[in-house]
Scaffold this motif. Sequence first.
Motif, PDB file in Angstrom:
ATOM      1  N   LEU A   1      -5.110   1.963 -12.246  1.00 56.18           N
ATOM      2  CA  LEU A   1      -3.947   2.904 -12.745  1.00 56.18           C
ATOM      3  C   LEU A   1      -4.444   4.241 -12.972  1.00 56.18           C
ATOM      4  CD1 LEU A   1      -2.301   0.601 -15.663  1.00 56.18           C
ATOM      5  CD2 LEU A   1      -1.021   2.178 -14.147  1.00 56.18           C
ATOM      6  N   GLU A   2      -5.817   4.576 -12.904  1.00 55.81           N
ATOM      7  CA  GLU A   2      -6.194   5.903 -13.072  1.00 55.81           C
ATOM      8  C   GLU A   2      -5.862   6.756 -12.022  1.00 55.81           C
ATOM      9  OE1 GLU A   2      -7.166   7.223 -16.335  1.00 55.81           O
ATOM     10  OE2 GLU A   2      -6.466   5.094 -16.766  1.00 55.81           O
ATOM     11  N   ARG A   3      -5.365   5.978 -10.945  1.00 54.93           N
ATOM     12  CA  ARG A   3      -5.109   6.969  -9.712  1.00 54.93           C
ATOM     13  C   ARG A   3      -3.762   7.444 -10.022  1.00 54.93           C
ATOM     14  NH1 ARG A   3      -7.233   5.314  -4.719  1.00 54.93           N
ATOM     15  NH2 ARG A   3      -8.976   3.875  -5.013  1.00 54.93           N
ATOM     16  N   LEU A   4      -3.060   6.934 -10.966  1.00 51.54           N
ATOM     17  CA  LEU A   4      -1.593   7.350 -11.204  1.00 51.54           C
ATOM     18  C   LEU A   4      -1.516   8.422 -12.489  1.00 51.54           C
ATOM     19  CD1 LEU A   4       0.383   3.974 -10.726  1.00 51.54           C
ATOM     20  CD2 LEU A   4      -0.241   5.868  -9.090  1.00 51.54           C
ATOM     21  N   TRP A   5      -2.684   8.880 -12.887  1.00 49.90           N
ATOM     22  CA  TRP A   5      -2.765   9.814 -14.090  1.00 49.90           C
ATOM     23  C   TRP A   5      -2.353  11.336 -13.303  1.00 49.90           C
ATOM     24  CZ3 TRP A   5      -2.009  10.108 -18.870  1.00 49.90           C
ATOM     25  CH2 TRP A   5      -2.168  11.305 -19.791  1.00 49.90           C
ATOM     26  N   HIS A   6      -1.550  11.833 -14.268  1.00 49.99           N
ATOM     27  CA  HIS A   6      -1.320  13.237 -13.955  1.00 49.99           C
ATOM     28  C   HIS A   6      -1.461  14.183 -15.019  1.00 49.99           C
ATOM     29  CE1 HIS A   6       0.757  16.894 -12.760  1.00 49.99           C
ATOM     30  NE2 HIS A   6       1.065  16.423 -11.448  1.00 49.99           N
ATOM     31  N   PRO A   7      -2.805  14.762 -15.178  1.00 50.89           N
ATOM     32  CA  PRO A   7      -3.200  15.482 -16.195  1.00 50.89           C
ATOM     33  C   PRO A   7      -2.140  16.691 -16.507  1.00 50.89           C
ATOM     34  CG  PRO A   7      -4.667  16.024 -14.469  1.00 50.89           C
ATOM     35  CD  PRO A   7      -3.527  14.821 -13.770  1.00 50.89           C
ATOM     36  N   GLY A   8      -1.656  17.444 -15.636  1.00 52.19           N
ATOM     37  CA  GLY A   8      -0.718  18.239 -16.070  1.00 52.19           C
ATOM     38  C   GLY A   8       0.426  17.685 -16.921  1.00 52.19           C
ATOM     39  N   LEU A   9       0.854  16.585 -16.545  1.00 52.10           N
ATOM     40  CA  LEU A   9       2.176  16.041 -17.158  1.00 52.10           C
ATOM     41  C   LEU A   9       1.613  15.257 -18.410  1.00 52.10           C
ATOM     42  CD1 LEU A   9       4.297  14.934 -14.124  1.00 52.10           C
ATOM     43  CD2 LEU A   9       4.568  16.978 -15.517  1.00 52.10           C
ATOM     44  N   GLY A  10       0.377  14.993 -18.550  1.00 50.13           N
ATOM     45  CA  GLY A  10       0.234  14.075 -19.609  1.00 50.13           C
ATOM     46  C   GLY A  10       0.825  12.713 -19.684  1.00 50.13           C
ATOM     47  N   CYS A  11       1.057  12.243 -18.499  1.00 52.59           N
ATOM     48  CA  CYS A  11       1.506  10.985 -18.495  1.00 52.59           C
ATOM     49  C   CYS A  11       0.978  10.174 -17.104  1.00 52.59           C
ATOM     50  CB  CYS A  11       2.856  10.584 -18.795  1.00 52.59           C
ATOM     51  SG  CYS A  11       3.860  11.556 -17.747  1.00 52.59           S
ATOM     52  N   TYR A  12       1.317   8.976 -16.726  1.00 53.59           N
ATOM     53  CA  TYR A  12       1.276   8.147 -15.479  1.00 53.59           C
ATOM     54  C   TYR A  12       2.381   8.581 -14.794  1.00 53.59           C
ATOM     55  CZ  TYR A  12      -3.112   6.107 -17.293  1.00 53.59           C
ATOM     56  OH  TYR A  12      -4.182   5.653 -18.098  1.00 53.59           O
ATOM     57  N   VAL A  13       2.206   8.576 -13.406  1.00 62.49           N
ATOM     58  CA  VAL A  13       3.288   8.792 -12.619  1.00 62.49           C
ATOM     59  C   VAL A  13       3.239   7.884 -11.498  1.00 62.49           C
ATOM     60  CG1 VAL A  13       3.714  11.243 -13.147  1.00 62.49           C
ATOM     61  CG2 VAL A  13       2.272  10.545 -11.204  1.00 62.49           C
ATOM     62  N   ALA A  14       4.508   7.845 -10.665  1.00 66.19           N
ATOM     63  CA  ALA A  14       4.490   6.914  -9.644  1.00 66.19           C
ATOM     64  C   ALA A  14       3.965   7.556  -8.554  1.00 66.19           C
ATOM     65  CB  ALA A  14       6.037   6.339  -9.219  1.00 66.19           C
ATOM     66  N   ARG A  15       3.074   6.826  -7.411  1.00 68.35           N
ATOM     67  CA  ARG A  15       2.784   7.326  -6.285  1.00 68.35           C
ATOM     68  C   ARG A  15       3.194   6.727  -5.062  1.00 68.35           C
ATOM     69  NH1 ARG A  15      -1.751   5.163  -3.481  1.00 68.35           N
ATOM     70  NH2 ARG A  15      -3.266   6.923  -2.476  1.00 68.35           N
ATOM     71  N   ASP A  16       3.729   7.441  -3.943  1.00 65.77           N
ATOM     72  CA  ASP A  16       4.275   6.851  -2.817  1.00 65.77           C
ATOM     73  C   ASP A  16       3.263   6.520  -1.974  1.00 65.77           C
ATOM     74  OD1 ASP A  16       5.288   6.661  -0.173  1.00 65.77           O
ATOM     75  OD2 ASP A  16       6.869   8.151  -0.398  1.00 65.77           O
ATOM     76  N   ALA A  17       2.985   5.275  -1.848  1.00 67.95           N
ATOM     77  CA  ALA A  17       1.972   4.549  -1.130  1.00 67.95           C
ATOM     78  C   ALA A  17       1.921   4.786  -0.029  1.00 67.95           C
ATOM     79  CB  ALA A  17       2.016   2.928  -1.511  1.00 67.95           C
ATOM     80  N   ARG A  18       3.250   5.293   0.869  1.00 69.51           N
ATOM     81  CA  ARG A  18       2.799   5.799   2.293  1.00 69.51           C
ATOM     82  C   ARG A  18       2.465   6.988   2.524  1.00 69.51           C
ATOM     83  NH1 ARG A  18       8.276   5.577   4.151  1.00 69.51           N
ATOM     84  NH2 ARG A  18       7.848   4.709   6.174  1.00 69.51           N
TER      85      ARG A  18
END
Length: 417
Positions: free
Chosen positions: A270-287
């Motif tokens: 899940l840490e791959r989805l962490w967005h430090p600038g937004l302060g939350c996890y986000v979705a990631r386009d796997a493609r």
Amino acid sequence: MTLEAAAIRLLVRNWRGRYTVPAGGLYPHQWSWDSAFIAIGWRHLSARRAQQELESLFSAQWSDGRLPQIVFDPSRDDDYSPGAAFWRSAELPGSPPVPTAGLVQPPNHAWAALLVHRADPRESRRRGFLERAYPALVAWHTYLRDRRTDASGLAHVVHPWESGMDNSPFWDEPLSAVPEAGLDRVPRPDLEHAAATDRPSDTEYRKYLHLAAAYRDAGVADDGSEQFRVHDPAVNALWARSELALGEIAGELGERADHDERAQRIADALERLWHPGLGCYVARDARTGRLQEHRTVSGLVPLILSGVPRAPELLETLRGPSFRLGTSVLVPSADVQAPTFDTSRYWRGPSWFNTAWLMVEALERHGAEHEARSLARDVITHAEASGFAEYLHPFTAAARGTRAFSWTAALALDLHH
Ligand code: 9WN
């Protein structure tokens, strides 16, 4: 009438003998993650019904382990689109004997099964509930691991419907390249039961139908041909939470298994989805590998995991100007300050009861007892006052979507107990 009496009346009305419909008009079939939330409410009234709710879904499991998004009631096929006639699941390899959709929904089922078991362990043991649920749940998680997980260690969804948060801003960019189904008229029976301004647009529906048809026509094969493949934080956090529950279920049954290690691997991924600038996890386009830079309630859901390394930042985001815990109604589904914010349209701003329930759990887990209790009280108050609405205007609490919505009643009942 008390909250309890009104919630019970609604659940009894929406019960169809083996499962509960999310709402009699808008959603006349069985939905996957709804049933898990609904079972969490039923367990306080009838452990047996709560078990049957989940067992009905397990009886529609595909041979590859997938638990379908929808199990159709063929007598209501004209009342919801896309229905059984669209999916023709009997023609698809590995489908169960009952008609279902080919897509899935977030994996909250093992967590629900554990809570259902704990509500009445004697009845659960008498019916052999966990003995039957465990292999079905292991097969479901194996499907996610074998067919939906890439080197990132995260499971992907192949359709916005699979996230349960269908028109979240997370999907705007991944959907931008998806063609629209070439239909003269988009079938929208949903608009007979909810205002068009509360629902996804026709353009979104054309894309949803294109993606669903392409997945069906590829034999729901998960062969990499999908035009939409996205890692969603809530889906993966629920998977990790359910994997932990599977560990507890295995313990109850005296089975040895490595569910805790698996849960940890998902949490690490899940840490791959962490967005430090937004302060939350986000979705990631796997493609494309691109992070989808939006604050949505999905990005807060990893807070349901005790060990989440980002808890302080996530709590700050939940309390901050984007979600305004304590000032807005429940927890808005998306950043109230974002240009994409919409007070009515579904998962782009309105507050939902299932995500509020998840945030109660999250706040409790991270020692914010006072806020957890206050949010739980608000869930109960708003559920009753809105006629058990599907979702709410995040500032005024006006009811949005359909009414008499089952998980609203079930989860309010759960927090009431
Ligand atoms: C598509 C049933 C479902 C929920 C979803 C919610 C909504 C369906 C729809 O209703 O989605 O699955 O037709 O809009 O977004 O979370 O499971 O209640």
